[in-house]
Design a protein around this motif. Structure first.
Motif, PDB file in Angstrom:
ATOM      1  N   GLY A  21     -18.703 -67.884  13.071  1.00 33.98           N
ATOM      2  CA  GLY A  21     -19.056 -68.606  11.854  1.00 33.98           C
ATOM      3  C   GLY A  21     -20.098 -69.678  12.111  1.00 33.98           C
ATOM      4  N   ALA A  22     -19.912 -70.445  13.178  1.00 33.55           N
ATOM      5  CA  ALA A  22     -20.877 -71.504  13.502  1.00 33.55           C
ATOM      6  C   ALA A  22     -22.238 -70.905  13.841  1.00 33.55           C
ATOM      7  N   LEU A  25     -24.170 -69.988  10.801  1.00 30.48           N
ATOM      8  CA  LEU A  25     -24.760 -71.153  10.129  1.00 30.48           C
ATOM      9  C   LEU A  25     -26.048 -71.595  10.817  1.00 30.48           C
ATOM     10  N   ALA A  51     -23.995 -68.124   4.800  1.00 35.34           N
ATOM     11  CA  ALA A  51     -23.344 -69.425   5.001  1.00 35.34           C
ATOM     12  C   ALA A  51     -21.958 -69.445   4.372  1.00 35.34           C
ATOM     13  N   VAL A  52     -21.815 -68.820   3.213  1.00 29.63           N
ATOM     14  CA  VAL A  52     -20.500 -68.733   2.571  1.00 29.63           C
ATOM     15  C   VAL A  52     -19.526 -67.993   3.488  1.00 29.63           C
ATOM     16  N   ALA A  54     -19.826 -67.641   6.709  1.00 33.50           N
ATOM     17  CA  ALA A  54     -19.651 -68.435   7.918  1.00 33.50           C
ATOM     18  C   ALA A  54     -18.568 -69.500   7.735  1.00 33.50           C
ATOM     19  N   VAL A  55     -18.586 -70.167   6.605  1.00 32.78           N
ATOM     20  CA  VAL A  55     -17.573 -71.186   6.325  1.00 32.78           C
ATOM     21  C   VAL A  55     -16.190 -70.549   6.277  1.00 32.78           C
ATOM     22  N   ARG A  56     -16.079 -69.371   5.687  1.00 31.00           N
ATOM     23  CA  ARG A  56     -14.794 -68.671   5.639  1.00 31.00           C
ATOM     24  C   ARG A  56     -14.340 -68.236   7.027  1.00 31.00           C
ATOM     25  N   ILE A  58     -15.069 -69.800   9.853  1.00 26.86           N
ATOM     26  CA  ILE A  58     -14.620 -71.025  10.519  1.00 26.86           C
ATOM     27  C   ILE A  58     -13.233 -71.414  10.018  1.00 26.86           C
ATOM     28  N   ALA A  59     -13.020 -71.360   8.716  1.00 21.68           N
ATOM     29  CA  ALA A  59     -11.704 -71.695   8.156  1.00 21.68           C
ATOM     30  C   ALA A  59     -10.622 -70.746   8.677  1.00 21.68           C
TER      31      ALA A  59
END
Length: 125
Positions: A21-22, A25, A51-52, A54-56, A58-59
């Motif tokens: 994920g990082a 980004l 990016a959407v 990627a954030v998911r 990471i979460a």
């Protein structure tokens, strides 16, 4: 013993998906390696969608660490089992997009298989 091994492997999956994920980004061109042909990594709109995702990612990795901190291997096992849907879905998307079978099976399929094994070990341990 098997539960300990599975717990460590779950932690490695968490680290791995946070890294993916990082990386998406900060280096969107890295997404090309995950199997969807013609990935327009220079396109700003695509980068926004990436990016959407990627954030998911990471979460999802952070969820694993929250469950590890909670100390319930059974709950972690159920989470890992449910999360196995993600790499299976990714493999199907790559195949449906006429992407390389090596990426579909070798990256996403293998990840799903490892997660399934981890889940079973956590649930029976």
């Amino acid at each position: 013993m098997l539960t300990d091994v599975a717990t460590v492997l779950a932690g490695l999956i968490g680290v791995g998906i946070i890294f993916i994920g990082a990386r998406a980004l900060w280096a969107p061109q890295a997404a090309v390696g995950f199997g969807i042909p013609g990935t327009p990594t220079e396109d700003r709109t695509f980068q926004a969608w990436l990016a959407v995702k990627a954030v998911r990612d990471i979460a999802s990795g952070l969820f694993i660490f929250v469950l590890l901190a909670g100390g319930s291997s059974r709950l972690l096992g159920w989470f890992m089992l449910a999360a196995t849907v993600i790499p299976v879905g990714d493999a199907l998307i790559v195949l449906r997009s006429n992407g390389p079978k090596a990426a579909a099976y070798g990256i996403h399929g293998a990840t799903a298989a490892v997660m399934l094994v981890i889940s079973v070990l956590l649930l029976i341990g």
